[in-house]
Design a protein around this motif. Sequence first.
Motif, PDB file in Angstrom:
ATOM      1  N   GLU A  36      42.835 -22.959  19.799  1.00 53.61           N
ATOM      2  CA  GLU A  36      41.800 -23.980  19.587  1.00 53.61           C
ATOM      3  C   GLU A  36      40.573 -23.311  18.978  1.00 53.61           C
ATOM      4  O   GLU A  36      40.054 -22.344  19.530  1.00 53.61           O
ATOM      5  CB  GLU A  36      41.462 -24.659  20.920  1.00 53.61           C
ATOM      6  N   SER A  38      37.469 -24.439  18.563  1.00 50.63           N
ATOM      7  CA  SER A  38      36.160 -24.601  19.208  1.00 50.63           C
ATOM      8  C   SER A  38      36.177 -23.984  20.611  1.00 50.63           C
ATOM      9  O   SER A  38      37.205 -23.496  21.073  1.00 50.63           O
ATOM     10  CB  SER A  38      35.773 -26.076  19.246  1.00 50.63           C
ATOM     11  N   THR A 171      46.036 -30.538  14.390  1.00 47.89           N
ATOM     12  CA  THR A 171      44.621 -30.210  14.149  1.00 47.89           C
ATOM     13  C   THR A 171      43.728 -31.433  14.008  1.00 47.89           C
ATOM     14  O   THR A 171      42.548 -31.295  13.697  1.00 47.89           O
ATOM     15  CB  THR A 171      44.496 -29.344  12.881  1.00 47.89           C
ATOM     16  N   LEU A 182      46.033 -26.230   5.924  1.00 51.09           N
ATOM     17  CA  LEU A 182      47.230 -25.559   6.444  1.00 51.09           C
ATOM     18  C   LEU A 182      48.481 -26.331   6.032  1.00 51.09           C
ATOM     19  O   LEU A 182      49.454 -25.735   5.575  1.00 51.09           O
ATOM     20  CB  LEU A 182      47.157 -25.451   7.976  1.00 51.09           C
ATOM     21  N   LYS A 349      30.315 -45.095  18.200  1.00 50.23           N
ATOM     22  CA  LYS A 349      30.303 -43.940  19.107  1.00 50.23           C
ATOM     23  C   LYS A 349      31.488 -43.943  20.080  1.00 50.23           C
ATOM     24  O   LYS A 349      31.912 -42.905  20.557  1.00 50.23           O
ATOM     25  CB  LYS A 349      28.997 -43.912  19.910  1.00 50.23           C
ATOM     26  N   PHE A 394      45.257 -42.572  20.870  1.00 45.70           N
ATOM     27  CA  PHE A 394      45.797 -41.601  21.841  1.00 45.70           C
ATOM     28  C   PHE A 394      47.304 -41.795  22.015  1.00 45.70           C
ATOM     29  O   PHE A 394      48.040 -40.826  22.162  1.00 45.70           O
ATOM     30  CB  PHE A 394      45.091 -41.705  23.191  1.00 45.70           C
TER      31      PHE A 394
HETATM   32  C1  LIG Z   1      34.095 -40.541  19.936  1.00 41.67           C
HETATM   33  C2  LIG Z   1      35.561 -40.840  19.926  1.00 41.67           C
HETATM   34  C3  LIG Z   1      36.095 -41.631  20.915  1.00 41.67           C
HETATM   35  C4  LIG Z   1      37.477 -41.946  20.892  1.00 41.67           C
HETATM   36  N1  LIG Z   1      37.969 -42.744  21.890  1.00 41.67           N
HETATM   37  C5  LIG Z   1      39.293 -43.054  21.874  1.00 41.67           C
HETATM   38  C6  LIG Z   1      39.859 -43.822  22.923  1.00 41.67           C
HETATM   39  O1  LIG Z   1      39.192 -44.168  23.914  1.00 41.67           O
HETATM   40  N2  LIG Z   1      41.181 -44.158  22.830  1.00 41.67           N
HETATM   41  C7  LIG Z   1      41.966 -43.760  21.775  1.00 41.67           C
HETATM   42  O2  LIG Z   1      43.149 -44.105  21.735  1.00 41.67           O
HETATM   43  N3  LIG Z   1      41.454 -42.992  20.788  1.00 41.67           N
HETATM   44  C8  LIG Z   1      40.159 -42.615  20.831  1.00 41.67           C
HETATM   45  N4  LIG Z   1      39.638 -41.834  19.835  1.00 41.67           N
HETATM   46  C9  LIG Z   1      40.573 -41.281  18.827  1.00 41.67           C
HETATM   47  C10 LIG Z   1      41.300 -40.092  19.482  1.00 41.67           C
HETATM   48  O3  LIG Z   1      40.343 -39.278  20.125  1.00 41.67           O
HETATM   49  C11 LIG Z   1      42.058 -39.266  18.459  1.00 41.67           C
HETATM   50  O4  LIG Z   1      42.901 -40.092  17.688  1.00 41.67           O
HETATM   51  C12 LIG Z   1      42.863 -38.182  19.171  1.00 41.67           C
HETATM   52  O5  LIG Z   1      41.977 -37.324  19.863  1.00 41.67           O
HETATM   53  C13 LIG Z   1      43.700 -37.396  18.196  1.00 41.67           C
HETATM   54  O6  LIG Z   1      44.278 -36.321  18.894  1.00 41.67           O
HETATM   55  P1  LIG Z   1      44.686 -35.015  18.127  1.00 41.67           P
HETATM   56  O7  LIG Z   1      45.135 -34.055  19.169  1.00 41.67           O
HETATM   57  O8  LIG Z   1      45.592 -35.356  17.013  1.00 41.67           O
HETATM   58  O9  LIG Z   1      43.343 -34.492  17.430  1.00 41.67           O
HETATM   59  P2  LIG Z   1      42.009 -33.957  18.104  1.00 41.67           P
HETATM   60  O10 LIG Z   1      41.776 -34.572  19.411  1.00 41.67           O
HETATM   61  O11 LIG Z   1      40.979 -34.106  17.045  1.00 41.67           O
HETATM   62  O12 LIG Z   1      42.314 -32.411  18.347  1.00 41.67           O
HETATM   63  C14 LIG Z   1      42.497 -31.516  17.278  1.00 41.67           C
HETATM   64  C15 LIG Z   1      41.984 -30.162  17.713  1.00 41.67           C
HETATM   65  O13 LIG Z   1      42.353 -29.199  16.732  1.00 41.67           O
HETATM   66  C16 LIG Z   1      41.298 -28.266  16.585  1.00 41.67           C
HETATM   67  N5  LIG Z   1      41.466 -27.619  15.289  1.00 41.67           N
HETATM   68  C17 LIG Z   1      41.300 -28.167  14.052  1.00 41.67           C
HETATM   69  N6  LIG Z   1      41.552 -27.247  13.101  1.00 41.67           N
HETATM   70  C18 LIG Z   1      41.890 -26.112  13.750  1.00 41.67           C
HETATM   71  C19 LIG Z   1      42.250 -24.805  13.319  1.00 41.67           C
HETATM   72  N7  LIG Z   1      42.320 -24.513  12.024  1.00 41.67           N
HETATM   73  N8  LIG Z   1      42.540 -23.869  14.240  1.00 41.67           N
HETATM   74  C20 LIG Z   1      42.484 -24.132  15.564  1.00 41.67           C
HETATM   75  N9  LIG Z   1      42.122 -25.356  16.038  1.00 41.67           N
HETATM   76  C21 LIG Z   1      41.841 -26.330  15.147  1.00 41.67           C
HETATM   77  C22 LIG Z   1      40.053 -29.140  16.708  1.00 41.67           C
HETATM   78  O14 LIG Z   1      38.930 -28.353  17.057  1.00 41.67           O
HETATM   79  C23 LIG Z   1      40.486 -30.107  17.815  1.00 41.67           C
HETATM   80  O15 LIG Z   1      40.128 -29.642  19.090  1.00 41.67           O
HETATM   81  C24 LIG Z   1      38.296 -41.469  19.852  1.00 41.67           C
HETATM   82  C25 LIG Z   1      37.753 -40.666  18.855  1.00 41.67           C
HETATM   83  C26 LIG Z   1      36.399 -40.345  18.898  1.00 41.67           C
HETATM   84  C27 LIG Z   1      35.834 -39.467  17.814  1.00 41.67           C
END
Ligand SMILES: Cc1cc2nc3c(=O)[nH]c(=O)nc-3n(C[C@H](O)[C@H](O)[C@H](O)COP(=O)(O)OP(=O)(O)OC[C@H]3O[C@@H](n4cnc5c(N)ncnc54)[C@H](O)[C@@H]3O)c2cc1C
Length: 419
Positions: A36, A38, A171, A182, A349, A394
Motif C-alpha cells: 500500500e 499510503s 489500485t 501499471l 463527500k 464496495f
Molecule cells: C468519500 C468516499 C466515500 C465512499 N463511500 C462509499 C460507500 O459508502 N459505499 C460504497 O459502495 N462505495 C463508496 N465509495 C466508493 C468506494 O470507496 C470505492 O469504490 C472502493 O473503495 C474501491 O475499492 P478499491 O480497493 O478498488 O480501491 P481503493 O479503496 O481506492 O484502494 C486502492 C488502494 O491502492 C493504493 N494504491 C494505488 N496505487 C498504488 C501503487 N502504485 N502502489 C501501492 N498502492 C497503491 C491506494 O493508495 C489505495 O489505498 C466511496 C468513495 C469515496 C471517495
Amino acid sequence: MTQIWDAVVVGGGAAGFFGAITCAGELAGARVLILEKSKHVLSKVKVSGGGRCNVTHHCFEPKLMATHYPRGHKSLIGPLHRFGVAETVQWFGERGLLLKTEADGRMFPVSDDSQTVIDCLQDAAWSAGVHIKTSTGVKSIVVKAGASSPVFEIGLDEGKPLLARKVLLATGGTRVGAGEWLARSLGHKLHEGVPSLFTFNINDARLKELSGLSADPVEVRVEGESLVNRGPLLITHRGMSGPAILKLSAWGARELHALDYRFDLIVNWLPGQDVAASFDALRQQGGTRQIFAHSPFDTIPRRLWQSLVEAARVPSGCTWSELRREAKSALVDQLSRARFTVSGKSTNKDEFVTCGGVLTDEADMRTMESRRCPGVYFAGELLDIDGVTGGFNFQNAWTTGHLAGMALAKALEAERLPE
Ligand SMILES: Cc1cc2nc3c(=O)[nH]c(=O)nc-3n(C[C@H](O)[C@H](O)[C@H](O)COP(=O)(O)OP(=O)(O)OC[C@H]3O[C@@H](n4cnc5c(N)ncnc54)[C@H](O)[C@@H]3O)c2cc1C
C-alpha cells in the motif's frame, strides 16, 4: 537467495484486502503480501458513507443488482452469481460484523461505524496470515521468464524490487492511482477515467436560502441528452444533490464531462402528475385559499413551493379562484419543467468514484485474470466498473476481490503439484 512471494497485491483498499484474505485463507501456507503506497490501508472504507460505510445494497438478485452499474453491468452478472450480496452479508456476519438495511436498501454495519469494517478486514487478514507493507508504492511490474510460469519483478518507489508468482492489481480509481500506468505497461487498454457521483453547481435565485430542503420524487433531465433520473433531490448551498442528481451524474458521467459540466437541467417537481388538472381541483375545493401560503403537494416543502410561486410571478395574495391563465401556465412550468443552468460540479463527500479503467473484456470475469498477461489479476475500481450511490461500489470490490483471491489460490495450488 531472493524470496518469491506467492501473490503480491498492489493496493490496500477494499478489493485488495478481499483478494488477499481469500487467497491466503484458501491456500494453506500461501505467502501473500499487500503493498500500500499510503501510510494507512483501507482509508476509503474509513471515510465511506459519511463515516458509516455503506457496505452493500439489499438486492440479492444478481441480474437486478447489476442494473445499478452504469459501467460494467453485463460483465458483473456472472461474478455476482458466484459471490454476490448474500455471500458478502454472510462473509461479514461469520466474522462478527452484522449489517442492517435502511429504508432505501443501503446496508451498513449495525455499529454505524466504518472502523468496525476496517477492524473486521484487518482481523481476517491477520488470521489468514496476510503480510502488509504500508508506505510502499509500486512503480513497475516486469514479467520475467520463470521455470514453468512467469515471475513478476515488482519495482518499488523506494528499495529493492520484489519477486512474485502472481500479482493482483487493486489500485482503485484510475484518476488518482498509479494502477492505470501499471495496467497499461502490462499491455492493457483502459477507458479514460472521469469523475462519477458528483453534485451540480447551480446559482439560481429560486434556490437561495433553501439549502437542506429536499423533495421526493423529482424527475431531472439534461437538456439535449437522453439522460433522465427520478428520486429524492436535495437542495444544497451550491446547487443540487441527492440520489436523483448523483444517479444522473453516474449514468451521464461521460456525456457531462464532454459538456464540461455546463448544461441546462429540466426539473419536474411533480413527476407523473397532471399539474394543471390538480390546479382545477384546488380551485373547486378551496378557491378562496391563498396560493402562496401552503404547498398543496405533500412532496414539495412549503418554502420551495413559495419560491416557485414567486418565480411564476403569481400576484401576492392571489387565491386559487383568482389565478389567471398566464400565471397558471407559468406555475405549471415551474412545477413540471423548471429550467436550471448548471455551471460546474462539486464533490459529493459521502461517496464518489471513477468511471473508466481496465476494459472488462480484457479480463476473464470468472477468475479476474488478465487475458493479456497471465498471472496478473484485477479487482475493484481499477476495472471499468462503477455503480450508482448506495453500496454498489464496495460490492464490486468484494465480488471481484473474492473471485480474484479464489482464482489466485487455485492457480498457485496447481503450480505446487508435482509434475
Ligand atoms: C468519500 C468516499 C466515500 C465512499 N463511500 C462509499 C460507500 O459508502 N459505499 C460504497 O459502495 N462505495 C463508496 N465509495 C466508493 C468506494 O470507496 C470505492 O469504490 C472502493 O473503495 C474501491 O475499492 P478499491 O480497493 O478498488 O480501491 P481503493 O479503496 O481506492 O484502494 C486502492 C488502494 O491502492 C493504493 N494504491 C494505488 N496505487 C498504488 C501503487 N502504485 N502502489 C501501492 N498502492 C497503491 C491506494 O493508495 C489505495 O489505498 C466511496 C468513495 C469515496 C471517495
